[in-house]
Structures are given as C-alpha cells and as structure tokens.
Design a protein around this motif. Structure first.
Motif: not given
Length: 418
Positions: A114-116, A295-297, A301-305
């Motif tokens: 699960k990635v926030p 956020n780098w590979y 975390v995901f940055v989102g819109d």
C-alpha cells in the motif's frame, strides 16, 4: 496520472448492524527518505553552478544577492520540513484509505504494498509557508509587487485545494481541464503588469511596430499558459519519480535563466521581475527535492494530482511574473510533445483507457511500450524495453537536454530575433 491503482475505500451502511471492514493483509510500509544521498549529490552539482553564476560570473547588486540568499535559506528549511512531514502525513492518509498499488510492479511483492497517495499536499503547504514568510524579509506594505505576489500565491493555493479535491473525489478528465481555469482567476484579476510583446526583428517590417500592446488578449494568453502548464505536468506521468523529477529539472533551468537575465541587464524593473521568479522557483525546487527523496524509484509515496497541479501552476505563475513565457514553453518542450501525442485520446478521437501505462513483465522487470499516445510509451517503442528506473532517467535526461537546447537557442538568436 501516477502509475497507481486506488485502494478500496471503507464502506458504510444505514442498517443497525455495524459493517466490519476487514483490515488489509499487508502491513503499512516504512516511509523513509532512502534516496536522500542520491538526490543530495545531484543537487550539489546544480547549486555549485548556480552559486558560481550568482557570485562569480555576474556582478549582481548586494541587496539582490542578499534577498536571493535569504530566500534560499528559507527554502532549505522547507526542504528539511518536507523530509520530516512526509512520513507523518503518510500515516494519516493511509488511515483514511488514501493509498494505491503501483501498477508498474503488478505481479511482484512490491505491487502488493500500500503506497500512500496525495503527498503533494505536504509540499504545497510547505511551499506556501516559505513563500509567505519570505515577504517579511523582502516586501514592504507599499511594494508594487505585493498585490501580484499575493495573487500568485492565491492561485497556487487554489490549485493545491482543487488538486487535493481531485485526488479525493477522482474528478473526470473533462473536469480536470477546467480546474486550472478556476485557479488562475486570482492572478488574472490582480495582474497589473505590462500587456505588450516585443515583435521579433525579422517581422518588424511586416508588422510596422517594434512593441505591440495586446491588452486583454495578453491576459487570455496568460490564462491559456496556466491551463497548459498545469495539465501538461499532470499527463506526463505514470512512472516513479517522473512528475517530481521533471519539475525539479525545469525549476533548476528557470533559476539559471533568471540569474543570467539579472546579470546581463541594467534595467532595475527587469531585474526585479526575474528576481521574483527566483523567489518562487527556489522553494519549489527544494520542496520538490524533498518529495523526490521518497518518490524516486521505488516510490514509497505517490504525489497525486495535488502535486502535479501545484507544480504546473507554480511554474506558470513564475513564467508570467518573470515575463519569459516563450522561454518557459521551450523548457516545457517534452510536455508539449506529450500533449500533442495525447490529443487524439484526450479529445475522444481514439479510445482512451484510464491508465495509459506501458506493460510490465514481472518475470524480467522490464516495461514494454503500448500504442497509447504518451511520451513514456513513445520512448519505449523507439528505444526498446527497459526498467522503470532506466526509463525515468532517460525521460529526465531528455527534459534536461531540452532545457540546454533552450539556452543554446536563446544564445544564437540573441540580437537577431529580438
């Protein structure tokens, strides 16, 4: 759009019996800035060049250098705060089921984590605080720039809010195109700068003017620029680190361009316009670098819109206040190409899937390009299959080359074009 699939939202019922939502099997991921050494080493190379131009190559007034350094110091504090707040915010968004699964890792153990999501909200808030606090050191109540500066921050704040709403409500594509239109209104209404353009020298004999006042058409152009920049960052996405990486590359180019323009000019108002661009570009860069550490590979975390809208609107505002929109569009050349390739799908002429992502092979760990019209897939079709990290590095390298091309183009056209 980020390469992720949303996690299931918690459900509710109006019946008397409570509905028990089973807890996820996977444990919450550990959120740490594991990419900090890599990001810091690459950033050190850029800042070394930036400081050389600022202190050695150009003779820039002491007061202007002092303001830039104060802004940079506050921006560095923003970088540290971002590193601290992102893990904290990640726990909160996971509790509210704002998480996703990395589609480009489907079929592997990493694809089950699960990635926030929507961590761009942290960066946006930190950026605004830094930009607002900086006013205490540089702007007086009677400053001519105060109204436009605050209007720019209002547009950015509006875009952060609308981006977070999009992340939570999952707004349809057609509505996404309209969100920047709303957020750009504060800047357009408060803009009191010039509405003239310099006619390129080869066209002066045909136009008969050296300077043309566009009036309201110039504000329309500003509006379209804000809409394009915001959405172009949002659609040039889909792999770990790409959204934040392209923003960091463009923001770095913007800072170098502004220092060069300040050093080469003798017009105080012109210098101040480019200085204000630096005042906004520095906190954008440092907070983005803080987010890139997570956020780098492989992304934790995901940055989102929220982030893509915030970054696009920030750079549009920077270009508008600094009066270098033509240069900004050349910096955005990969985004322009990606938008043109995406138009048939975005406007419904060709079927547009929800996620226009490459195909991932879990056995080899390689990505294969599909026929979807994105620069991500075009690169894979042109240069062959590769890993997600390799693809992101290639795309960011292309982004940097486009920025270098812009500097070269300005150099060769100087004195002939304008």
């Amino acid at each position: 759009m980020p390469a992720r699939r949303r996690g299931p939202a918690a459900t509710s019922s109006i019946s008397e019996e409570p509905v028990i939502v089973p807890s996820p099997i996977s444990e919450e991921p550990v959120i740490v800035p594991s990419k900090l050494p890599e990001i810091a080493s690459v950033s050190a190379v850029f800042f070394a060049l930036f400081f050389y131009l600022l202190f050695k190559h150009y003779k820039i007034e002491h007061d202007l250098k002092r303001s830039i350094l104060i802004n940079l110091g506050l921006s560095f504090v923003g970088f540290i705060i971002s590193l601290i707040l992102i893990p904290v915010a990640s726990r909160y968004v996971l509790r509210r089921n704002l998480f996703g699964y990395d589609i480009n890792k489907k079929g592997t153990p990493q694809g089950l984590i699960k990635v926030p999501e929507s961590l761009g909200i942290v960066i946006g808030v930190v950026f605004l605080v830094v930009a607002i606090v900086f006013q205490y050191f540089n702007l007086t109540q009677d400053s001519n720039w105060l109204v436009e500066y605050n209007a720019a921050l209002a547009s950015i704040c509006f875009m952060i809010l609308l981006g977070f709403i999009d992340d939570v409500l999952d707004v349809p594509w057609r509505m996404k195109l309209m969100l920047p239109s709303i957020a750009a209104l504060p800047l357009l209404m408060a803009y009191a700068g010039h509405t003239t353009i310099i006619i390129p020298k080869p066209l002066i004999p045909y136009v008969g003017l050296e300077i043309l006042d566009l009036g309201g058409i110039y504000k329309l152009y500003m509006f379209l620029l804000a809409v394009f920049c915001t959405n172009s960052i949002n659609i040039h996405a889909g792999i770990n680190g790409l959204e934040v990486g392209q923003t960091a590359v463009i923001a770095s180019a913007i800072m170098i361009h502004n220092v060069m323009q300040i050093g080469a000019s003798s017009d105080p108002e012109y210098k101040q316009a480019h200085a204000f661009s630096i005042y906004l570009a520095q906190p954008l860069l440092t907070t983005s670098l803080g987010l890139l550490c997570f956020n780098w590979y492989p992304s934790s975390v995901f940055v989102g819109d929220t982030y893509t809208y915030f970054a696009g609107m920030s750079m549009a505002v920077i270009g508008i206040l600094g009066h270098f929109s033509e240069t900004l569009l050349i910096f955005f050349l990969p985004q322009v190409l990606n938008f043109l390739a995406s138009c048939p799908q975005l406007f419904g002429f060709i079927n547009c899937p929800r996620h226009r992502l490459p195909r991932f092979d879990p056995e080899t760990g390689l990505l294969t390009g599909t026929r979807d019209g994105t620069l991500v897939n075009i690169f894979l079709r042109l240069f062959g299959r590769c890993t997600e990290k390799q693809l992101c590095i290639r795309l960011l390298g292309f982004q940097a080359l486009c920025c270098v091309f812009c500097f070269g183009l300005r150099h060769f056209l100087a004195g002939w074009y304008k």
